[in-house]
Write a protein that holds these residues in place. Structure first.
Motif, PDB file in Angstrom:
ATOM      1  N   GLY A  91     -12.112 -73.953  50.094  1.00  0.00           N
ATOM      2  CA  GLY A  91     -13.435 -73.688  50.635  1.00  0.00           C
ATOM      3  C   GLY A  91     -13.327 -72.701  51.783  1.00  0.00           C
ATOM      4  N   SER A 145     -17.342 -70.483  43.896  1.00  0.00           N
ATOM      5  CA  SER A 145     -18.281 -71.516  43.464  1.00  0.00           C
ATOM      6  C   SER A 145     -19.427 -71.611  44.455  1.00  0.00           C
ATOM      7  CB  SER A 145     -17.571 -72.867  43.366  1.00  0.00           C
ATOM      8  OG  SER A 145     -18.489 -73.900  43.068  1.00  0.00           O
ATOM      9  N   ASN A 146     -20.604 -71.972  43.937  1.00  0.00           N
ATOM     10  CA  ASN A 146     -21.759 -72.195  44.793  1.00  0.00           C
ATOM     11  C   ASN A 146     -21.686 -73.540  45.508  1.00  0.00           C
ATOM     12  OD1 ASN A 146     -22.971 -69.736  44.107  1.00  0.00           O
ATOM     13  ND2 ASN A 146     -23.922 -70.625  42.275  1.00  0.00           N
ATOM     14  N   ASP A 147     -20.825 -74.427  45.030  1.00  0.00           N
ATOM     15  CA  ASP A 147     -20.651 -75.736  45.656  1.00  0.00           C
ATOM     16  C   ASP A 147     -19.600 -75.647  46.759  1.00  0.00           C
ATOM     17  OD1 ASP A 147     -22.467 -76.864  43.860  1.00  0.00           O
ATOM     18  OD2 ASP A 147     -20.875 -77.206  42.385  1.00  0.00           O
ATOM     19  N   PRO A 148     -19.833 -76.260  47.891  1.00  0.00           N
ATOM     20  CA  PRO A 148     -18.874 -76.197  48.995  1.00  0.00           C
ATOM     21  C   PRO A 148     -17.508 -76.779  48.591  1.00  0.00           C
ATOM     22  CG  PRO A 148     -20.990 -77.044  49.755  1.00  0.00           C
ATOM     23  CD  PRO A 148     -21.059 -76.989  48.260  1.00  0.00           C
ATOM     24  N   ALA A 180     -15.419 -75.924  46.324  1.00  0.00           N
ATOM     25  CA  ALA A 180     -15.123 -76.010  44.889  1.00  0.00           C
ATOM     26  C   ALA A 180     -14.588 -74.705  44.319  1.00  0.00           C
ATOM     27  CB  ALA A 180     -16.368 -76.437  44.113  1.00  0.00           C
TER      28      ALA A 180
END
Length: 378
Positions: free
Chosen positions: A45, A95-98, A100
């Motif tokens: 991240g 990724s748009n997810d923290p 990930a």
């Protein structure tokens, strides 16, 4: 599992926590023919210190070509060096997810360093001496040559009228591979037995030594394979019918078309295809005609491909160890036709660190049906 990363010129140290804690998946593939490789997947991240870029993307220990990766796995008190390779490639998947995003690091076995520089030079008369000479130039990789299955032709010097062999503008790795192809040999590198050392195998198919722990299917609590299947290719094996050179074709007697290697099956299958043994110029260079005949026999043993192939997957935790290529393994619980001893041709290791899973895909081969012995090693 232990991860080691550092300069390719030395035995790398233990990886710092920022790398070992981010490691998510490991995949290592080995084959007795061709190159072996690996992939390491790191999850990452971006925090306050990583506003400009992902820290692992700029990590100096993950820079391609210059860095070496060693992975050691432990089963009870037994240590196994699973990987010794050189990083060659990066692949970033944001990724748009923290937290990930994924950085996938790809590489090849340490034989890669022998494939970086093309050379033009004279080589020793004996092929096995030539290989030993080349490997000495890479002593920092801890190479040990395993040549137990090398036949006389590779050790014999050609006749006095033969030209001295020349490495003509190709890399050391390509030259060793070309010598292996001349005899129908296998050439591959496996890590171990200690971190930083590597075994170089150059020779015919290894059918010596004890079998590894048996692969068991349909055996209740003794089952250690998740899946296994078999295939019989009747057109796979072939025999030499005649010797071909520029002037004529010379028939080869039936007696010379029998494999010298020990059979792995109780019932060998018939051969339906016939091929020509082409004159590569090497036969006429041999000082001893009997040695030239042994060279032809070595090439025949390779041409007579094993028609029985088994493939599947096992759980390494349940199996209790590592299935190694270039060795024998026994199979039980699949019926008399396919039970018995096999040669391990390839293994693919897949470790999921977060799920704590260790799977091994495998490919096995042999020359016929039925076991040679009613007992297997368990």
């Amino acid at each position: 599992m232990s991860l080691m990363i550092g300069s390719r010129m030395t035995v790398p140290p233990i990886a710092p926590p920022r790398l070992s804690e981010a490691l998510e998946r490991v995949e290592v593939s080995y084959s007795d023919q061709g190159r072996s490789g690996f992939q390491l997947s790191f999850r990452m991240g971006r925090g306050l210190k990583d506003l400009l870029d992902y820290s692992l993307v700029t990590e100096r220990l993950l820079k391609p070509i210059n860095n070496r990766v060693v992975i050691v796995v432990y089963f009870n008190v037994s240590r196994h060096v699973l990987l010794d390779g050189i990083i060659t490639n990066h692949q970033l998947s944001p990724s748009n997810d923290p937290g990930a995003a994924t950085l996938t690091v790809t590489g090849e076995d340490v034989g890669l360093v022998m494939n970086l520089e093309e050379k033009r030079q004279m080589q020793p008369w004996s092929d096995i001496v030539c290989i030993e000479s080349i490997l000495k130039n890479y002593s920092y990789l801890g190479f040990t040559l395993c040549d137990d299955n090398v036949s006389d032709p590779a050790r014999q010097a050609p006749s006095e009228t033969a030209q001295q062999p020349t490495q003509a503008g190709i890399t050391d790795l390509a030259y060793i591979q070309s010598l292996a192809g001349r005899y129908g040999y296998r050439f591959y590198i496996t890590p171990g037995p200690i971190p930083g050392s590597n075994r170089v195998y150059w020779g015919g198919q290894n059918r010596k030594g004890p079998s590894q722990k048996a692969l068991s299917a349909n055996m209740g609590p003794h089952t250690n394979v998740d899946s296994i299947s078999f295939q019989y290719d009747a057109l796979g094996p072939s025999r030499f019918g005649y010797f071909q050179n520029d002037q004529k074709q010379t028939p080869i007697s039936q007696g010379s078309s029998e494999r010298l290697q020990s059979p792995l099956a109780g019932e060998t299958v018939p051969v339906h295809r016939t091929s020509a043994l082409e004159d590569t110029g090497l036969y006429s260079q041999m000082a001893d005609e009997s040695v030239a005949g042994k060279l032809a026999q070595a090439r025949f043993d390779t041409l007579l491909n094993d028609p029985i192939t088994g493939s599947g997957e096992l759980d390494a935790m349940r199996y209790g160890g590592i299935l190694e290529i270039g060795k024998l393994v026994d199979v039980r619980g699949v019926g008399r036709s396919y039970d018995g001893t096999y040669y391990v041709k390839s293994v693919n290791h897949r470790i999921d660190v977060r799920k704590k899973e260790y799977k091994q895909g495998f490919t096995l081969t042999r020359d016929g049906f039925g076991p040679v012995s009613p007992r297997v090693s368990v």
